[in-house]
Write a protein that holds these residues in place. Structure first.
Motif, PDB file in Angstrom:
ATOM      1  N   THR A  63       7.302  51.417  22.445  1.00 58.30           N
ATOM      2  CA  THR A  63       8.353  50.411  22.533  1.00 58.30           C
ATOM      3  C   THR A  63       9.652  51.038  22.030  1.00 58.30           C
ATOM      4  O   THR A  63       9.717  51.546  20.914  1.00 58.30           O
ATOM      5  N   HIS A  64      10.688  50.987  22.868  1.00 61.94           N
ATOM      6  CA  HIS A  64      11.982  51.585  22.527  1.00 61.94           C
ATOM      7  C   HIS A  64      12.863  50.575  21.798  1.00 61.94           C
ATOM      8  O   HIS A  64      12.554  49.384  21.735  1.00 61.94           O
ATOM      9  N   ALA A  65      13.972  51.073  21.255  1.00 62.07           N
ATOM     10  CA  ALA A  65      14.876  50.230  20.471  1.00 62.07           C
ATOM     11  C   ALA A  65      15.479  49.107  21.306  1.00 62.07           C
ATOM     12  O   ALA A  65      15.767  48.019  20.793  1.00 62.07           O
ATOM     13  N   ASP A  66      15.683  49.338  22.595  1.00 60.39           N
ATOM     14  CA  ASP A  66      16.280  48.304  23.439  1.00 60.39           C
ATOM     15  C   ASP A  66      15.257  47.279  23.934  1.00 60.39           C
ATOM     16  O   ASP A  66      15.601  46.368  24.680  1.00 60.39           O
ATOM     17  N   GLY A  67      13.995  47.416  23.536  1.00 61.05           N
ATOM     18  CA  GLY A  67      12.972  46.446  23.904  1.00 61.05           C
ATOM     19  C   GLY A  67      12.134  46.858  25.097  1.00 61.05           C
ATOM     20  O   GLY A  67      11.159  46.196  25.422  1.00 61.05           O
ATOM     21  N   SER A  68      12.524  47.925  25.777  1.00 61.13           N
ATOM     22  CA  SER A  68      11.738  48.372  26.928  1.00 61.13           C
ATOM     23  C   SER A  68      10.506  49.137  26.446  1.00 61.13           C
ATOM     24  O   SER A  68      10.454  49.630  25.322  1.00 61.13           O
ATOM     25  N   ARG A  69       9.533  49.198  27.314  1.00 63.38           N
ATOM     26  CA  ARG A  69       8.283  49.871  26.965  1.00 63.38           C
ATOM     27  C   ARG A  69       7.986  50.981  27.951  1.00 63.38           C
ATOM     28  O   ARG A  69       8.281  50.872  29.141  1.00 63.38           O
TER      29      ARG A  69
END
Length: 82
Positions: A63-69
């Protein structure tokens, strides 16, 4: 355990169902015991296959900081050791 035990139980169960002429020994019904052993053999074979297949695959979810996976899947095609 493994395929050997599963095949043994399956063969023993089917022999008891189809090749033994006695229907009852004491208070035990031979065909019923045969079907139980055959089903146990099939269950062991299926569980062994699932376990061997499952151990060679792994999935990681990041899970990335911008919410994408990001999903990455890894499969090792190395045959299992016997």
């Amino acid at each position: 355990m493994g395929y050997g035990l599963g095949v043994f139980l399956l063969a023993l169960g089917l022999i008891l169902v189809f090749a033994v002429n006695d229907t009852q020994i004491g208070s035990v019904e031979v065909p019923t015991l045969g079907w139980i052993l055959a089903l146990a053999g099939v269950l062991i074979i299926v569980l062994t296959a699932v376990q061997m297949n499952r151990s060679r695959r792994s999935t990681a979810v990041t899970t990335h900081a911008d919410g994408s996976r990001t999903v990455s899947e890894r499969r090792d095609d190395v045959p299992p050791t016997v």
